[in-house]
Design an enzyme around this catalytic site. Structure first.
Site, PDB file in Angstrom:
ATOM      1  N   ASN A 156       0.893  -1.143   0.068  1.00  0.00           N
ATOM      2  CA  ASN A 156      -0.043  -0.044   0.020  1.00  0.00           C
ATOM      3  C   ASN A 156       0.922   1.100  -0.061  1.00  0.00           C
ATOM      4  OD1 ASN A 156      -2.463   1.102  -0.305  1.00  0.00           O
ATOM      5  ND2 ASN A 156      -2.724   1.646   2.097  1.00  0.00           N
ATOM      6  N   ARG A 157       2.001   1.168  -0.408  1.00  0.00           N
ATOM      7  CA  ARG A 157       3.094   2.206  -0.738  1.00  0.00           C
ATOM      8  C   ARG A 157       3.768   2.213  -2.170  1.00  0.00           C
ATOM      9  NH1 ARG A 157       0.446   2.728   3.149  1.00  0.00           N
ATOM     10  NH2 ARG A 157       1.024   3.687   5.052  1.00  0.00           N
ATOM     11  N   HIS A 196      -9.163  -2.505   6.157  1.00  0.00           N
ATOM     12  CA  HIS A 196      -8.067  -2.829   6.991  1.00  0.00           C
ATOM     13  C   HIS A 196      -8.327  -2.795   8.658  1.00  0.00           C
ATOM     14  CE1 HIS A 196      -5.169  -0.774   4.015  1.00  0.00           C
ATOM     15  NE2 HIS A 196      -6.406  -0.945   3.011  1.00  0.00           N
ATOM     16  N   TYR A 256      -3.418  11.156   8.168  1.00  0.00           N
ATOM     17  CA  TYR A 256      -1.988  11.331   8.030  1.00  0.00           C
ATOM     18  C   TYR A 256      -1.701  11.014   6.658  1.00  0.00           C
ATOM     19  CZ  TYR A 256      -1.889   6.279   8.960  1.00  0.00           C
ATOM     20  OH  TYR A 256      -2.087   4.947   8.689  1.00  0.00           O
ATOM     21  N   GLU A 278     -11.178   1.273   7.744  1.00  0.00           N
ATOM     22  CA  GLU A 278     -10.629   0.672   9.026  1.00  0.00           C
ATOM     23  C   GLU A 278     -11.748   0.300   9.807  1.00  0.00           C
ATOM     24  OE1 GLU A 278      -7.585   0.684   9.180  1.00  0.00           O
ATOM     25  OE2 GLU A 278      -7.010   2.122   7.851  1.00  0.00           O
TER      26      GLU A 278
END
Ligand SMILES: *[C@@H]1O[C@H](CO)[C@@H](O)[C@H](O)[C@H]1NC(C)=O
Ligand SMILES: *[C@@H]1O[C@H](CO)[C@@H](O)[C@H](O)[C@H]1NC(C)=O
Ligand SMILES: *[C@@H]1O[C@H](CO)[C@@H](O)[C@H](O)[C@H]1NC(C)=O
Length: 453
Positions: A156-157, A196, A256, A278
């Site tokens: 996920n990056r 998530h 964030y 989430e």
């Protein structure tokens, strides 16, 4: 024509990335506060592919108890495909680093086929939803019980980022990421959600800001995303009661910022409206907590799917000459994002927050553009466009595309009608999502399923 209508109108895609259910990572990944609390100290990190290294110690082994192994998952997925062969299809979108197939379950009804589930009376009604479920995008990490894949890269990056070019090197992209990207380019997804753990909030784009600061960074469809995220949080057991997040929703960059995530990429490059959900404060739910988690999220998932179907504008775009479907672009005046109609049927579905009026602009090279104004109420609207070819493409080029929006040919009316009530019971979806979640438990558990059906 009617045959075309009866085929897929929507393609929904629920990707269940059990990143955190199978890893130690927090929420969307990495360490939220610690990694971004400083700023310039961390600048060098931005250009590193591996944004957040795995620093935490591995979870206790017993936390993994109750979860399937990849082998069991594959078996269960295939078993599901056999058992429900007439409403599902199992396919793989690629392989992980270690060669494990990335299985997807596609669930869709076929026209004229109804399977009412008497156990679920709440029959929100949808038509031709194609639900794609990817149980895990990261089987290698899943079996290693960590967030990174076999190369310890946080997937996920790993997507190309709109602000920073750190992932633009195609050769160093992970096979799992490549598979997802190709899949989203190939198929025509309307919306997606990835699940998530580590927090309780519905997160929407943008995930990053252009200057790396933590701030509200709205994407063009901010209003629509807020609407979708609110549907989720308010249908949830207690997400909307969050003290940390107003209404249980958040803009990603405001929470964030992250870079190279899938959510923004899906929206920008695939026209796919993605939420990052989430769903659990606990990043490692125990086996016996999963049914409760499911219970808390069940209505949210259904309502999200229903809201995607029931809001916005959709229809088909056809040529006035011969009636062939056109893969035209659909834009909304004042919203700087476009989606494309499907090439095969010329179908489109543009999600939009209800209760407003919009100008829908349709354009296609070689055809005269069209614009129509709609007042979107609580139901989705069906609007078909019939485009006329331009006689002289050279002339059209000279006129330029600036004219597109004003070339509203009033004599060519669009067929505007409300999206009528149609006939697939969403309870089907309930049953299958339920079935799927139980896959995560030992098969002992899923053997109980037939009781519910
Ligand atoms: C689909 O499968 C189910 C379960 O086997 C069956 O009851 C149903 O009749 C089938 N539908 C069609 C259209 O084949
Ligand atoms: C939601 O409920 C769960 C389980 O009861 C609890 O752990 C959590 O703190 C609650 N969250 C909110 C925001 O109320
Ligand atoms: C629309 O978005 C694109 C990037 O997707 C950007 O380059 C362009 O400047 C934006 N246009 C406006 C009018 O904001």
């Amino acid at each position: 024509m009617e045959i075309l209508f009866s085929s897929s109108f929507y393609t929904l895609f629920l990707a269940f990335f059990f990143f955190s259910l199978a890893s130690t990572a927090i929420a969307r990944g990495g360490e939220q506060a610690s990694s971004f609390s400083g700023s310039t100290d961390h600048d060098h990190d931005f250009l590193r592919r591996r944004f957040f290294d795995q620093t935490k110690s591995p979870p206790r082994v017993d936390l993994a108890r109750g979860y399937m192994t990849n082998f069991e998952l594959e078996k269960a997925v295939k078993q599901f495909g056999r058992r429900c062969s007439n409403i599902s299809r199992i396919y793989s979108i690629g392989k992980s680093v270690k060669g494990i197939p990335l299985w997807v379950m596609e669930i869709s009804d076929k026209p004229g086929q109804q399977e009412a589930e008497p156990a679920f009376k709440a029959t929100l009604i949808i038509r031709d939803v194609h639900l794609h479920i990817l149980p895990t995008m990261n089987p290698d990490g899943f079996s290693l019980r960590r967030r990174g894949n076999a190369n310890n890269i946080d997937l996920n990056r790993d997507f190309p980022d709109q602000f920073f070019p750190m992932n633009n090197d195609l050769n160093s992209r992970q096979p799992e990421t490549k598979a997802i990207m190709n899949w989203l380019k190939e198929r025509h997804f309307t919306a997606s959600a990835s699940l998530h753990g580590g927090a309780l909030v519905a997160n929407y784009p943008w995930d990053g800001s252009d200057d790396k600061r933590r701030q509200y960074y709205a994407c063009p469809d901010d209003k629509t995303f807020q609407y979708m995220a609110s549907i989720y949080s308010h249908s949830h057991y207690n997400m909307s009661l969050s003290k940390e997040f107003l209404g249980g929703i958040t803009n990603g960059a405001f929470w964030y910022p992250i870079y190279g995530g899938m959510q923004d990429w899906n929206y920008i490059h695939a026209g796919c409206f993605e939420l990052t959900l989430e769903i659990s404060d606990n990043k490692w739910p125990m086996e016996n907590e999963i049914p409760i988690l499911w219970e808390y999220n069940r209505m949210s998932m259904l309502n999200l799917v229903a809201s995607i179907v029931k809001t916005g504008v959709h229809g088909r775009i056809l040529s006035s000459k011969g009636g062939q479907p056109l893969p035209a672009s659909i834009a909304i005046k004042g919203i700087n994002s476009t989606i494309e109609a499907g090439g095969l049927f010329g179908d489109y579905h543009r999600i939009l927050a209800p209760g407003e009026s919009y100008e829908v602009m349709v354009s296609m090279p070689g055809y005269k553009s069209k614009t129509t104004r709609i007042l979107l109420e609580e139901e989705a609207m069906s609007v078909d466009f019939i485009l006329d070819p331009v006689e002289n493409p050279q002339l059209r080029k000279q006129v330029g595309s600036a004219c597109d929006c004003s070339c509203d040919d009033k004599t060519n009316f669009e067929l505007v009608k409300y999206f009528g009530v149609t006939y697939l019971e969403i309870s089907l979806v309930v049953a299958f999502i339920l079935a799927f979640l139980c896959f995560l438990l030992k098969r002992k558990m899923s053997y109980n399923l037939p009781k519910h059906r």
